[in-house]
Design a protein around this motif. Structure first.
Motif, mmCIF file in Angstrom:
data_model
loop_
_atom_site.group_PDB
_atom_site.id
_atom_site.type_symbol
_atom_site.label_atom_id
_atom_site.label_comp_id
_atom_site.label_asym_id
_atom_site.label_seq_id
_atom_site.Cartn_x
_atom_site.Cartn_y
_atom_site.Cartn_z
ATOM 1 N N LEU A 70 -39.063 -62.110 28.708
ATOM 2 C CA LEU A 70 -40.280 -61.346 28.437
ATOM 3 C C LEU A 70 -40.300 -60.717 27.049
ATOM 4 O O LEU A 70 -41.359 -60.569 26.451
ATOM 5 C CB LEU A 70 -40.440 -60.231 29.481
ATOM 6 N N HIS A 71 -39.124 -60.333 26.533
ATOM 7 C CA HIS A 71 -39.105 -59.478 25.343
ATOM 8 C C HIS A 71 -38.308 -59.980 24.150
ATOM 9 O O HIS A 71 -38.455 -59.433 23.067
ATOM 10 C CB HIS A 71 -38.570 -58.091 25.718
ATOM 11 N N MET A 72 -37.456 -60.957 24.314
ATOM 12 C CA MET A 72 -36.549 -61.287 23.217
ATOM 13 C C MET A 72 -36.670 -62.711 22.738
ATOM 14 O O MET A 72 -35.712 -63.290 22.278
ATOM 15 C CB MET A 72 -35.123 -60.997 23.647
ATOM 16 N N GLN A 73 -37.825 -63.278 22.856
ATOM 17 C CA GLN A 73 -37.980 -64.663 22.435
ATOM 18 C C GLN A 73 -38.510 -64.727 21.014
ATOM 19 O O GLN A 73 -39.575 -64.215 20.724
ATOM 20 C CB GLN A 73 -38.929 -65.400 23.368
ATOM 21 N N THR A 74 -37.727 -65.351 20.176
ATOM 22 C CA THR A 74 -38.183 -65.677 18.836
ATOM 23 C C THR A 74 -38.069 -67.183 18.725
ATOM 24 O O THR A 74 -36.998 -67.746 18.907
ATOM 25 C CB THR A 74 -37.322 -64.984 17.762
ATOM 26 N N GLY A 75 -39.172 -67.846 18.505
ATOM 27 C CA GLY A 75 -39.149 -69.298 18.427
ATOM 28 C C GLY A 75 -39.120 -69.970 19.783
ATOM 29 O O GLY A 75 -38.678 -71.099 19.905
ATOM 30 N N GLY A 76 -39.566 -69.299 20.835
ATOM 31 C CA GLY A 76 -39.623 -69.900 22.162
ATOM 32 C C GLY A 76 -38.405 -69.570 23.002
ATOM 33 O O GLY A 76 -37.446 -68.969 22.532
ATOM 34 N N PRO A 77 -38.427 -69.964 24.284
ATOM 35 C CA PRO A 77 -37.314 -69.674 25.188
ATOM 36 C C PRO A 77 -36.017 -70.313 24.703
ATOM 37 O O PRO A 77 -36.027 -71.382 24.111
ATOM 38 C CB PRO A 77 -37.746 -70.297 26.515
ATOM 39 N N ARG A 78 -34.914 -69.631 24.980
ATOM 40 C CA ARG A 78 -33.602 -70.155 24.593
ATOM 41 C C ARG A 78 -32.683 -70.178 25.797
ATOM 42 O O ARG A 78 -32.760 -69.315 26.665
ATOM 43 C CB ARG A 78 -32.997 -69.288 23.497
ATOM 44 N N ILE A 79 -31.815 -71.156 25.813
ATOM 45 C CA ILE A 79 -30.827 -71.257 26.876
ATOM 46 C C ILE A 79 -29.732 -70.235 26.610
ATOM 47 O O ILE A 79 -29.252 -70.101 25.484
ATOM 48 C CB ILE A 79 -30.243 -72.681 26.932
ATOM 49 N N GLY A 80 -29.353 -69.506 27.658
ATOM 50 C CA GLY A 80 -28.287 -68.522 27.548
ATOM 51 C C GLY A 80 -27.229 -68.770 28.605
ATOM 52 O O GLY A 80 -27.507 -69.330 29.665
ATOM 53 N N TYR A 81 -26.010 -68.352 28.311
ATOM 54 C CA TYR A 81 -24.883 -68.528 29.226
ATOM 55 C C TYR A 81 -24.218 -67.186 29.480
ATOM 56 O O TYR A 81 -23.829 -66.496 28.532
ATOM 57 C CB TYR A 81 -23.857 -69.498 28.632
ATOM 58 N N LEU A 82 -24.071 -66.837 30.747
ATOM 59 C CA LEU A 82 -23.332 -65.639 31.106
ATOM 60 C C LEU A 82 -21.862 -65.907 30.802
ATOM 61 O O LEU A 82 -21.264 -66.831 31.354
ATOM 62 C CB LEU A 82 -23.521 -65.316 32.587
ATOM 63 N N THR A 83 -21.294 -65.130 29.897
ATOM 64 C CA THR A 83 -19.916 -65.390 29.471
ATOM 65 C C THR A 83 -18.922 -64.370 29.998
ATOM 66 O O THR A 83 -17.762 -64.699 30.201
ATOM 67 C CB THR A 83 -19.816 -65.423 27.935
ATOM 68 N N THR A 84 -19.365 -63.141 30.197
ATOM 69 C CA THR A 84 -18.434 -62.091 30.594
ATOM 70 C C THR A 84 -19.125 -61.091 31.503
ATOM 71 O O THR A 84 -20.274 -60.725 31.269
ATOM 72 C CB THR A 84 -17.919 -61.324 29.350
ATOM 73 N N LEU A 85 -18.403 -60.653 32.512
ATOM 74 C CA LEU A 85 -18.819 -59.524 33.339
ATOM 75 C C LEU A 85 -17.770 -58.434 33.179
ATOM 76 O O LEU A 85 -16.573 -58.723 33.169
ATOM 77 C CB LEU A 85 -18.910 -59.923 34.810
ATOM 78 N N ARG A 86 -18.236 -57.192 33.071
ATOM 79 C CA ARG A 86 -17.304 -56.069 32.944
ATOM 80 C C ARG A 86 -17.780 -54.911 33.811
ATOM 81 O O ARG A 86 -18.967 -54.752 34.054
ATOM 82 C CB ARG A 86 -17.218 -55.599 31.496
ATOM 83 N N HIS A 87 -16.817 -54.114 34.209
ATOM 84 C CA HIS A 87 -17.090 -52.879 34.946
ATOM 85 C C HIS A 87 -17.982 -53.131 36.161
ATOM 86 O O HIS A 87 -18.883 -52.344 36.447
ATOM 87 C CB HIS A 87 -17.710 -51.821 34.033
ATOM 88 N N VAL A 88 -17.724 -54.222 36.873
ATOM 89 C CA VAL A 88 -18.507 -54.540 38.068
ATOM 90 C C VAL A 88 -17.988 -53.695 39.226
ATOM 91 O O VAL A 88 -16.786 -53.610 39.465
ATOM 92 C CB VAL A 88 -18.424 -56.041 38.403
ATOM 93 N N SER A 89 -18.915 -53.069 39.914
ATOM 94 C CA SER A 89 -18.591 -52.255 41.077
ATOM 95 C C SER A 89 -19.427 -52.746 42.252
ATOM 96 O O SER A 89 -20.651 -52.894 42.125
ATOM 97 C CB SER A 89 -18.899 -50.785 40.776
ATOM 98 N N LEU A 90 -18.766 -53.012 43.373
ATOM 99 C CA LEU A 90 -19.435 -53.520 44.567
ATOM 100 C C LEU A 90 -19.255 -52.531 45.712
ATOM 101 O O LEU A 90 -18.131 -52.091 45.975
ATOM 102 C CB LEU A 90 -18.845 -54.865 44.989
ATOM 103 N N ALA A 91 -20.335 -52.215 46.396
ATOM 104 C CA ALA A 91 -20.227 -51.391 47.597
ATOM 105 C C ALA A 91 -19.534 -52.211 48.680
ATOM 106 O O ALA A 91 -19.595 -53.444 48.670
ATOM 107 C CB ALA A 91 -21.617 -50.968 48.063
ATOM 108 N N PRO A 92 -18.872 -51.561 49.617
ATOM 109 C CA PRO A 92 -18.260 -52.316 50.712
ATOM 110 C C PRO A 92 -19.331 -52.938 51.603
ATOM 111 O O PRO A 92 -20.451 -52.434 51.682
ATOM 112 C CB PRO A 92 -17.450 -51.259 51.472
#
Length: 147
Positions: A70-92
């Protein structure tokens, strides 16, 4: 407010793989979405009839992907890859519990440039119980390598 069709038009996830149902609000830094996809027996992330809490990470990062669309497209949609997750907290417990109601999904862009983005995401129950939080880093494919 954006509908499911509007959401699918702005991100690579479609059909059952799109886990967001509605955008409540968004601005250049944040997005607030809702979903009940965690209760769908056909949810593609289910394994052995269960939807574990860690699947909330995918829901949170889909909100980040939509925000980028919605907000960060310059020159059209771009393919992105999730590379890192940090500080993930999961409820039980499990994510597919009816008592969670409609999930409130939020993502905040903390940094963005031509190479990628860093988001904080959270998934909360309808009553405000924090179920999943974390930070995700997305690397964008260079513009000249886009299909």
């Amino acid at each position: 407010m954006l509908s499911r069709a509007d959401i699918e038009a702005r991100m690579p996830h479609a059909g059952a793989s799109c886990l967001l149902e509605r955008v409540i609000a968004h601005d250049v830094q944040t997005i607030h979405c809702t979903t009940r996809a965690h209760l769908d027996p056909a949810n593609p992330l289910r394994r052995n009839g269960r939807l574990d809490m860690v699947c909330g990470v995918e829901i949170g990062m889909q909100a980040a992907a939509l925000h980028g669309g919605l907000h960060m497209q310059t020159g059209g949609p771009r393919i992105g890859y999730l590379t890192t997750l940090r500080h993930v907290s999961l409820a039980p417990g499990r994510l597919d519990q009816p008592q969670w109601g409609t999930l409130q999904v939020r993502a905040t862009c903390e940094q963005a440039d031509e190479q990628g983005m860093r988001y904080h995401f959270s998934v909360e129950s309808e009553a405000g119980t924090v179920l999943v939080t974390g930070h995700g880093f997305v690397v964008l494919q260079p513009q000249e390598q886009q299909p």
